[in-house]
Design a protein around this motif. Structure first.
Motif, PDB file in Angstrom:
ATOM      1  N   MET A 267      -5.353   9.222  -9.610  1.00 50.71           N
ATOM      2  CA  MET A 267      -5.751   8.759  -8.571  1.00 50.71           C
ATOM      3  C   MET A 267      -4.829   8.884  -7.355  1.00 50.71           C
ATOM      4  N   THR A 268      -5.300   8.866  -6.158  1.00 51.54           N
ATOM      5  CA  THR A 268      -4.462   9.040  -5.093  1.00 51.54           C
ATOM      6  C   THR A 268      -3.292   7.829  -4.765  1.00 51.54           C
ATOM      7  N   ASP A 269      -2.166   8.241  -4.511  1.00 51.18           N
ATOM      8  CA  ASP A 269      -0.895   7.441  -4.282  1.00 51.18           C
ATOM      9  C   ASP A 269      -0.814   6.990  -2.874  1.00 51.18           C
ATOM     10  N   PHE A 270      -0.915   5.555  -2.784  1.00 53.44           N
ATOM     11  CA  PHE A 270      -0.942   5.230  -1.311  1.00 53.44           C
ATOM     12  C   PHE A 270       0.108   4.537  -0.918  1.00 53.44           C
ATOM     13  N   SER A 271       1.319   4.863  -1.770  1.00 48.32           N
ATOM     14  CA  SER A 271       2.754   4.072  -1.300  1.00 48.32           C
ATOM     15  C   SER A 271       3.063   4.490   0.047  1.00 48.32           C
ATOM     16  N   ASN A 272       2.946   5.687   0.312  1.00 48.62           N
ATOM     17  CA  ASN A 272       2.967   6.294   1.595  1.00 48.62           C
ATOM     18  C   ASN A 272       1.800   6.883   2.172  1.00 48.62           C
ATOM     19  N   LEU A 273       1.500   6.118   3.477  1.00 46.60           N
ATOM     20  CA  LEU A 273       0.188   6.594   4.067  1.00 46.60           C
ATOM     21  C   LEU A 273       0.536   7.961   4.881  1.00 46.60           C
ATOM     22  N   HIS A 274      -0.338   8.905   4.821  1.00 45.70           N
ATOM     23  CA  HIS A 274      -0.123  10.064   5.470  1.00 45.70           C
ATOM     24  C   HIS A 274      -0.288   9.876   6.966  1.00 45.70           C
ATOM     25  N   PRO A 275       0.374  10.445   8.068  1.00 42.84           N
ATOM     26  CA  PRO A 275       0.342  10.067   9.325  1.00 42.84           C
ATOM     27  C   PRO A 275      -1.182  10.084   9.877  1.00 42.84           C
ATOM     28  N   ASP A 276      -1.981  11.154   9.520  1.00 40.13           N
ATOM     29  CA  ASP A 276      -3.292  11.240   9.774  1.00 40.13           C
ATOM     30  C   ASP A 276      -4.151   9.791   9.361  1.00 40.13           C
ATOM     31  N   LEU A 277      -3.945   9.598   8.202  1.00 36.00           N
ATOM     32  CA  LEU A 277      -4.682   8.222   7.741  1.00 36.00           C
ATOM     33  C   LEU A 277      -4.312   7.081   8.449  1.00 36.00           C
ATOM     34  N   LYS A 278      -2.995   6.844   8.893  1.00 35.31           N
ATOM     35  CA  LYS A 278      -2.467   5.859   9.648  1.00 35.31           C
ATOM     36  C   LYS A 278      -3.168   5.763  11.091  1.00 35.31           C
ATOM     37  N   LYS A 279      -3.245   7.154  11.592  1.00 35.69           N
ATOM     38  CA  LYS A 279      -3.877   7.398  13.097  1.00 35.69           C
ATOM     39  C   LYS A 279      -5.460   6.969  12.808  1.00 35.69           C
ATOM     40  N   ALA A 280      -6.031   7.356  11.771  1.00 33.40           N
ATOM     41  CA  ALA A 280      -7.414   6.896  11.625  1.00 33.40           C
ATOM     42  C   ALA A 280      -7.586   5.483  11.514  1.00 33.40           C
ATOM     43  N   LEU A 281      -6.864   4.944  10.774  1.00 33.19           N
ATOM     44  CA  LEU A 281      -6.892   3.369  10.664  1.00 33.19           C
ATOM     45  C   LEU A 281      -6.703   2.578  11.933  1.00 33.19           C
ATOM     46  N   GLU A 282      -5.805   3.275  12.590  1.00 38.07           N
ATOM     47  CA  GLU A 282      -5.504   2.793  14.079  1.00 38.07           C
ATOM     48  C   GLU A 282      -6.494   2.912  15.090  1.00 38.07           C
ATOM     49  N   GLY A 283      -7.330   4.089  14.769  1.00 39.44           N
ATOM     50  CA  GLY A 283      -8.515   4.528  15.634  1.00 39.44           C
ATOM     51  C   GLY A 283      -9.643   3.423  15.371  1.00 39.44           C
TER      52      GLY A 283
END
Length: 65
Positions: free
Chosen positions: A1-17
């Motif tokens: 399963m994917t580790d979400f302990s540290n969000l990738h900057p692109d994922l953070k940017k997508a959530l902010e979008g």
């Protein structure tokens, strides 16, 4: 399963979008809890899955050229 302990900057940017999009349409930005509820809906999960499968298929086509 994917580790979400540290969000990738692109994922953070997508959530902010997404938050900015909701704010523009609704007048207020969603809370993290509201985003979590929305992302856990079947329709959203299915749309994300379909998009990933389509993007992966396009990448495979490009690799085969």
């Amino acid at each position: 399963m994917t580790d979400f302990s540290n969000l990738h900057p692109d994922l953070k940017k997508a959530l902010e979008g997404v938050a900015g999009f909701v704010k523009a349409l609704c007048g207020t930005a969603p809370t993290q809890e509201e985003l979590a509820v929305a992302l856990n809906r079947y329709f959203v999960k299915k749309e994300i899955c379909d998009t990933l499968v389509a993007n992966r298929g396009e990448a495979e086509k490009k690799d085969g050229e």
